[in-house]
Each structure stands twice: as C-alpha cells, then as structure tokens.
Design a protein around this motif. Sequence first.
Motif, PDB file in Angstrom:
ATOM      1  N   GLY A 444       0.613  -0.993  -0.039  1.00  0.00           N
ATOM      2  CA  GLY A 444       0.054   0.035   0.088  1.00  0.00           C
ATOM      3  C   GLY A 444       1.009   1.390   0.192  1.00  0.00           C
ATOM      4  N   ALA A 445       2.029   1.168   0.318  1.00  0.00           N
ATOM      5  CA  ALA A 445       3.023   2.339   0.299  1.00  0.00           C
ATOM      6  C   ALA A 445       3.075   3.118  -1.110  1.00  0.00           C
ATOM      7  CB  ALA A 445       4.468   1.898   0.656  1.00  0.00           C
ATOM      8  N   GLY A 446       2.894   2.322  -2.142  1.00  0.00           N
ATOM      9  CA  GLY A 446       2.808   2.835  -3.327  1.00  0.00           C
ATOM     10  C   GLY A 446       1.323   3.391  -3.885  1.00  0.00           C
ATOM     11  N   ALA A 447       0.357   3.613  -3.018  1.00  0.00           N
ATOM     12  CA  ALA A 447      -0.977   4.010  -3.612  1.00  0.00           C
ATOM     13  C   ALA A 447      -0.689   5.182  -4.340  1.00  0.00           C
ATOM     14  CB  ALA A 447      -1.908   4.239  -2.153  1.00  0.00           C
ATOM     15  N   GLU A 448      -0.155   6.099  -3.999  1.00  0.00           N
ATOM     16  CA  GLU A 448      -0.053   7.503  -4.538  1.00  0.00           C
ATOM     17  C   GLU A 448       0.323   7.366  -6.033  1.00  0.00           C
ATOM     18  OE1 GLU A 448       0.572  11.014  -1.840  1.00  0.00           O
ATOM     19  OE2 GLU A 448       2.244   9.836  -2.029  1.00  0.00           O
ATOM     20  N   VAL A 449       1.404   6.409  -6.301  1.00  0.00           N
ATOM     21  CA  VAL A 449       1.971   6.439  -7.772  1.00  0.00           C
ATOM     22  C   VAL A 449       0.872   5.480  -8.539  1.00  0.00           C
ATOM     23  CG1 VAL A 449       3.910   5.584  -8.949  1.00  0.00           C
ATOM     24  CG2 VAL A 449       4.191   6.639  -6.769  1.00  0.00           C
ATOM     25  N   VAL A 450       0.469   4.534  -7.923  1.00  0.00           N
ATOM     26  CA  VAL A 450      -0.677   3.586  -8.377  1.00  0.00           C
ATOM     27  C   VAL A 450      -1.812   4.578  -9.009  1.00  0.00           C
ATOM     28  CG1 VAL A 450      -2.067   1.754  -8.466  1.00  0.00           C
ATOM     29  CG2 VAL A 450       0.141   1.211  -7.557  1.00  0.00           C
ATOM     30  N   ALA A 451      -2.306   5.301  -8.118  1.00  0.00           N
ATOM     31  CA  ALA A 451      -3.342   6.192  -8.467  1.00  0.00           C
ATOM     32  C   ALA A 451      -2.964   7.114  -9.604  1.00  0.00           C
ATOM     33  CB  ALA A 451      -3.734   6.994  -7.241  1.00  0.00           C
ATOM     34  N   LEU A 452      -1.661   7.593  -9.493  1.00  0.00           N
ATOM     35  CA  LEU A 452      -1.365   8.517 -10.698  1.00  0.00           C
ATOM     36  C   LEU A 452      -1.127   7.767 -11.979  1.00  0.00           C
ATOM     37  CD1 LEU A 452      -0.130  11.454 -10.813  1.00  0.00           C
ATOM     38  CD2 LEU A 452       1.988  10.530 -10.858  1.00  0.00           C
ATOM     39  N   LEU A 453      -0.840   6.331 -11.925  1.00  0.00           N
ATOM     40  CA  LEU A 453      -0.796   5.681 -13.347  1.00  0.00           C
ATOM     41  C   LEU A 453      -1.918   4.963 -13.896  1.00  0.00           C
ATOM     42  CD1 LEU A 453       2.566   3.709 -12.344  1.00  0.00           C
ATOM     43  CD2 LEU A 453       2.274   5.714 -14.051  1.00  0.00           C
ATOM     44  N   ARG A 488      -7.084   7.373  -1.453  1.00  0.00           N
ATOM     45  CA  ARG A 488      -7.693   6.935  -0.377  1.00  0.00           C
ATOM     46  C   ARG A 488      -8.323   5.377  -0.308  1.00  0.00           C
ATOM     47  NH1 ARG A 488      -8.983  12.338  -0.166  1.00  0.00           N
ATOM     48  NH2 ARG A 488     -11.094  11.805  -0.991  1.00  0.00           N
ATOM     49  N   ARG A 489      -9.090   5.383  -1.433  1.00  0.00           N
ATOM     50  CA  ARG A 489      -9.565   4.019  -2.001  1.00  0.00           C
ATOM     51  C   ARG A 489      -8.402   3.073  -2.057  1.00  0.00           C
ATOM     52  NH1 ARG A 489     -11.110   0.692  -6.242  1.00  0.00           N
ATOM     53  NH2 ARG A 489      -9.675   1.619  -7.443  1.00  0.00           N
ATOM     54  N   LEU A 490      -7.468   3.266  -2.653  1.00  0.00           N
ATOM     55  CA  LEU A 490      -6.337   2.169  -2.930  1.00  0.00           C
ATOM     56  C   LEU A 490      -5.772   1.912  -1.555  1.00  0.00           C
ATOM     57  CD1 LEU A 490      -4.612   3.373  -6.040  1.00  0.00           C
ATOM     58  CD2 LEU A 490      -6.200   1.439  -5.979  1.00  0.00           C
ATOM     59  N   ARG A 491      -5.487   2.640  -0.891  1.00  0.00           N
ATOM     60  CA  ARG A 491      -5.006   2.394   0.440  1.00  0.00           C
ATOM     61  C   ARG A 491      -5.943   1.680   1.377  1.00  0.00           C
ATOM     62  NH1 ARG A 491      -2.135   8.626   1.839  1.00  0.00           N
ATOM     63  NH2 ARG A 491      -0.265   7.872   0.727  1.00  0.00           N
TER      64      ARG A 491
END
Length: 896
Positions: A444-453, A488-491
């Motif tokens: 979950g630490a990469g949630a911000e990048v995953v959301a961006l991609l 938030r959803r991904l986390r």
Amino acid sequence: MIRYDALESLPVREALPGLTRALDECGTTVLVAPPGTGKTTLVPLALAGLLGEGPERRVVVAEPRRIAARAAARRMAWLLGEKPGGQVGFAVRGERVAGRHTRVEVVTTGVLLQRVQRDPELSGVDVVVLDECHERHLDADTTAAFLWDVRETLRPDLRLVAASATTDADGWARLLGDAPVIEAHGAAHPVEVVWAPPARAVRPPHGLRVDPALLAHVASVVRRALAERDGDVLVFLPGVGEIARVAGLLGDLGEAEVLQVHGRAPAAVQDAVLSPGERRRVVLATSVAESSLTVPGVRVVVDSGLAREPRVDHARGLSALTTVRASQAAARQRAGRAGREAPGAVYRCWAEAEDGRLPRFPAPEIKVADLTGFALQAACWGDPDASGLALLDAPPAGAMAAAREALLAVGAVDAAGRATERGRSLVRLGVHPRLGRALMDTGGAGAEVVALLSEEAPREYGDDLAGALRAARRGGDAYGSRWRSEVRRLRALASEEVSRRDAGASGREAGASRLQGGTSGPEGGTSGPEGGTAGPEGGTAGPEGGTSGPEGGTAGPEGGTAGPEGGVRAGDGDDRVAGVVAALAFPERVARWDGGSYLMASGTRAEVGDGSALRGAPWIVVAAADRPVGSRHARVRLGAVIDEDVARWAAGALLEEGEEVRWADGDVVARRVERLGAIELAVRPYDDADPELVREALLDGLRREGFGLLRWSREAEVLRQRLAFLHRRVGAPWPDVSDEALHARVAEWLEPELSRARRRADLERIDAGQALARLLPWASGEAARLDELAPERITVPSGSSVRIDYSDPQQPVLAVKLQEMFGLHESPRVAGVPLLVHLLSPAGRPAAVTADLASFWRDGYKGVRAELRGRYPKHPWPEDPATAEPTRHTNARLRR
C-alpha cells in the motif's frame, strides 16, 4: 413531485409497452432508440415502477463513462422531483451516492463488473440496462457476457436490456438468446449536414498526433458556424490535448463562452455544460458527449471526424491510445446532438466522398486492446480462456496468450490459467493487474503512484513520474481531487487485502471458501473507459493515453512488501517510491542508457526529450510511451529514475546468466553474459565453448553469409553446377545443391569437417568439392554416370577437349572457335539437352550463338563469313562448312 410534462414529451414512451412485454415474455431485449428519445432516463424509471405503473423493481443502469452516469442519475432524479441519492442514485469508482430507498442506480460498467464478480447472483437487482452498448468497451462486453452467464445458470429471472441509438441490433439479439428488438422512432428534429473539408490536404493522424492544420481548420469552422447559425456549438475532438489547442486558437470569442468537457474536467464545468447557459456557448468535448448526455442549447455540432481507441504495438510491447477516424455510427451519434431540442446542423470536417469509406462501427476493444485485465476477469469468473463467454467478438488468441503470460508472471494465475488467491485480490483492487501487483507488493506504500498511473495525468505534469507525483499533491484541480480520492480508496483496499492475506495464512480452508472475485471498500470498478485500462480517454498511464503495458513481459517478486534490496523502505523519497512502483508494474520496461537512447529489458528502444529530468540517468523505468511519426524508437511520456539494484530486483525474473555462442561480426563469438532481458549487464569471453553450440553458430554463419565461407576451387564450383544441371534435367537420384537444400542436408555432406571447425578460418579451409562429392548417388551406382550424363569436357570435331559451362542449369554452354565445329551437323547434347553453342571468332569473341548447328550452317554462316572473312584472312572460311575439315589452326599451318 414527478415532472409528468417532461416525461410525456419523451418519444421512447411509445415503445414502453412493447419493451415491458418483451421482458416479461423473454427476459431479454434490445432497445434501439435515437438520441434524445429518453431511453437513458425514462426507460429505467418505468422499469423500476417509479412512474406509478408496473411492479416495483430495482434497476441498475450501466454507463460507459462517469460523467454520463452522474448526468443520467441527476436527470432521472430531477424528473422525479428529487436529488440523487433518493430513489435514484449513482456509483462510479471511488464515489457512491445512493441509499436504502434507491430503486434505480446508475453505475459505470467497471463498477458493475466488480459487483458481478463479488456477487454473481446480483442479489436484489431485477433489471440491468446496458446503455450505449454500441461503443463496445471491453468492460461493457465483459459485463454483458457475465450477466448472460448469470441469467443462464443462477438467475433466470434477471432481466437484461441492451440499449443504444446505433448498434448491431441483430448481433446483440443473438447474444441475448434471440432477444426481441424494440425500436423507438422518436420525433427527432432534422439535422442539416454541412460538409466542410479542409481546403488543403492534412496529414492523417498517427499515434496521438493530430495535424495542427486540421485543428486550425476546426477552429475556423467553429467561427463559421457561430456566424451562420444560432444556438450553442458542440465540437467533437479526439482528446484533451486537442481540446486545449483548439480553445487556444479560438481565444476570446466575445459573444460566446468556451467550455471544455472531458473525463478530467472539474465537476463544476461538467455541471455548467449540462445546464442552460446565460450566453451563447462553444463546448469543446471528447467522445464523452457522444451519448447519454444532453447539452442544452446545442443547435450546431462541429465534428473533427477523429476519435481515440486503444491499440497494442506488438513490435514494441507497448499499448496506448491512438487517434483514428471516427466510425459512421459515432458520426451519427454526434450529429444527433444538434437535433435533440430543435432543428440543427452538423458541420463535418471531411469531404462527403470520404464518408462512405469510414468504418461502420468503432473497433471493439476486445480486438485491439491489451487483454491482461480481461483475462484476469475471465480467470476469476472460472473461464480462463473465455471460450464459454457470450461475446460478440472472440478475443484474439495471441493477445490472450500474452495476457496469460503476464498474469502468470505476477502470480495472478497458475500454469493452467486458473485464478490464484493473489489474482482474486488483484481483481478486487479495481486497477490494471500490473498496477495492482505494484500496490500489493509495496504493502500500500505505492498507492499514490498507482493512483497516478491509473488515470491519464495532465500533460503539464511532465514526463518525470516523481515530479508528476509532487504536482498531483499540489494540484487543486479536478484531477488532483480525483487522484486524492483514488489514493484513499487504494490504501483502504490494500490494507484489507493485507489483512485478508494474513487471515488466509492462518485459515486457508476458510479463505478458500470465500466467494470468487468481489470487491471491498468504496465502490471501485475496474479501470474503465474514464481513466482506466482501455477507455477512450485515458490509458493506464501517461499523458494523453499512456499505455496499459505490453501484452506479456514478466514481473519480479510475487508477494509481500518489497524487501530492502530494491523495494520501498521507510523514509524513501518520492523518486525512489515512484521508481519502485513503476518497475514492479512494468519490469520489462526497466531501461539502461545505451548509445544515445534507452534500451528496455523488452528489447525496445526509447528516447526522452532534451529537457527531460530523466535524460542522462543511467537507469530509468518507462511507465508510458508512444511512437512519434517517423521515429524508429518509442518516446517516453512518463518514467522514473531508478538504480541498477531496483532494476535487478523488480525484473528479477528476466535476469539470466549463461554461456552464449553465436555468429557475430563475421565469426564465432563465445562469451559468458549476464543480462536483464535484452540489457547486457556483464560480458566475458571464454574459450571452452560447448562444441554443439559452436556448430550451431557456424551453421548460422553459413545461413547468413552463404557457403562462400568454404574453400571453393574451380573444380568444386563446376561439380556443383553439373549436379544442379542433372537435378533439374534428370531429377532423382541426383541431389538438389541449392543453398536451402544444402542447409537441410548439412549433416550428410559437411561432416566431419564441420564438427572439427571452431571459427571462420576453419570453414575457409574446408574443401567444398570434396565435401559435396558425398552427396553423389554412390549407393545406387549412378555416381559413375556423372561424366557420361554431364561431362566436364566434350571433344569437338577438331579434336580439342572443350570445357562445358554449366552455370545456367537450364541449358549448358559450349564456347568453341567456329572453325573447330566444321563438319558437325547437329549440336552436341548432354543428358539429352542440346548445348547452346557459342561459336567464337579467331579472337575468341562470340560470332554466333545457336542450339541448332544445321540451321546455322544453312542460314547464318554466310553472314558471319562475309563479316569476318576480311578481318581474319589467315583463317579458313570455306563456302560449305558442313563438309569442310574442322581445324584449330590458321591457313598457313594447314598448308604445312
């Protein structure tokens, strides 16, 4: 308070009795209704029994886009005198506005797909309406197939409606069990077609590129339409970038307001577009405005004739959106926007003669898009190869095989293609499996990048993924707001999946009994048309379409939080986190700087712009790329700087070390190589190569450079020519000695010399003639007839032994002085074939060419004699050569 006056004005009302009767009798139907007739708003309300007629039902309406889902829900709620969230609600990824009294819920197809995976029976749902099914988005086709499966096996009472203004009605009817087709012939207002092609030819679209001349022409047509017509103008353009450029070209129109509507537009702008304006408006829109939306006040449509569709670049292992000519169906949908409220006009920016050459319908995404997400959905549904699904078009076998390879690499499926627990977790995340893998493997630490991609980022964010991440955090725009919601959803989902995995580790039996598929947390849905895997506006990653990953490739570690060797660690900065997440999602796209460009592990080369923050970094990972016009290499649109440790760790499955023996630069090269896919990390030469590998390299050299690598004496060349002649003239048992045939029988004629060779110099010492003689038919005894059938030399009448030239296997040549052939009435033959005789002058030059000596002596000789007699008086030129004495000497020699 229900607005009956507005409801009664919708033409589709006349089709409701037939529609309800078809559903009651068959359970399925196809509804074809022109734009503006009310199929999206009135039909669901009627089927739900919210208009005071019919039984109460719960209806789910699936729309291909978020903006359409929200707009349809708002419109239906307004017709009931309510706000969304009461009897009418909606759900899109990351947002749900609905309550326990909701009877009609409008959702995106991605959200519905997730619900069906979680609850195949769709408990509590009575009717599903698949709206705008003509657009053939992958999520929509998949959802339709799953729903038909549910109806056939679990819920025969579930009613299904496929609805569109322009669609393959017969195809959908067959798909839904020979469902009846109901047509609504609404009172559409007439729309005048104005053909407005550019004055000069423009370049066709390529990739994401659109000729600026066409955009300038569209802007001029908009100004023309404003001057010639009344009402608002709706302009269709392929993407966000083109909308921005045309807006810039229009500038300040004074009397008209310019609005931009697309999937990334702020909610306030979307609301403004869907509400009447106080002054005249020019609405620049992507295909989101083609269907399901009524833009009030529009009397004019300007259609650029372009659209965006996903495509897979198999040669480079990249998939992205590409610009294509809009289909005839899309053009009709667009034109219909001008006639919803009153008579209107459509200005088409192409010639009338071109219209008939447009494709009838958009290309089904299942035929052209990356199928990794689809393959995982099918596997979780229990049909890994999708052979049992009711689909209008079967998925291409090659694309499915590549998708399964990618899923196998991330541990989403097993060797048989069945979904693993990890695969079911990836489906629940609602993003592309590659991005889901990165999210899970970073805990979950990469949630911000995953959301961006997961959704196309604004172009101004740049090509540096870490920089784009920081821009998203700062952004106060609609994209930034949506990005934060997705984070938030991904986390939340990542945390639930970690808990689920931990619980599963201590109770496998309980975990195994869980329902296949499903989703948790906020209403998710897969990455669909609006900013998802295969949508018309946003690919998985990158500006203006990005990519959704190669169909294939491999992924590195398969489980758990990334370790210290290359993964995310506490306190890591944005650059490292961005690089690790992108490398986990796209391991075959880790790339090393090599000779002025980056070489990816997949073997594709990519370039970055001169001003890019990525340029010059020893290692990067490419998250999104396209191919510019005229370029042999891909262009990085979004990437991150990484180090070699991250590259080795994330793409560990591509790491190989071994001996490599090959033919290169004209000789055998033997070396020990450590490579990461196509990237060579370390190279060391060695001498003790496996003899069989050396032999294969030598054979490769012979295939590439030919058998000229061997030593060919004059005798060897002549032997090959004689054998070629006999093979052509006589056939078996005389061997075929063409290069292809010699390669096929190399073990028969080139051993043992080849097995002793180690390098090019050894090949050059092999006597080709001696080796070739092994192919002669010795066993049958025919080899002894070689000189009889194809003699190397022949004795001519003068007594000379003259060599025969077999270089032309169709007809060998005998070159001999004319005087030596006196007295011979017929041309000599070999293997029954007359030799082509080149009769030479005393100087050795051809005086005549014939395969029929008798005819030459009779008809041709006189002319040759007349021409050469004076030039060569010392040689005999008898009047009757047929009876003259043959000689190789001059007259003086003859007199002695």
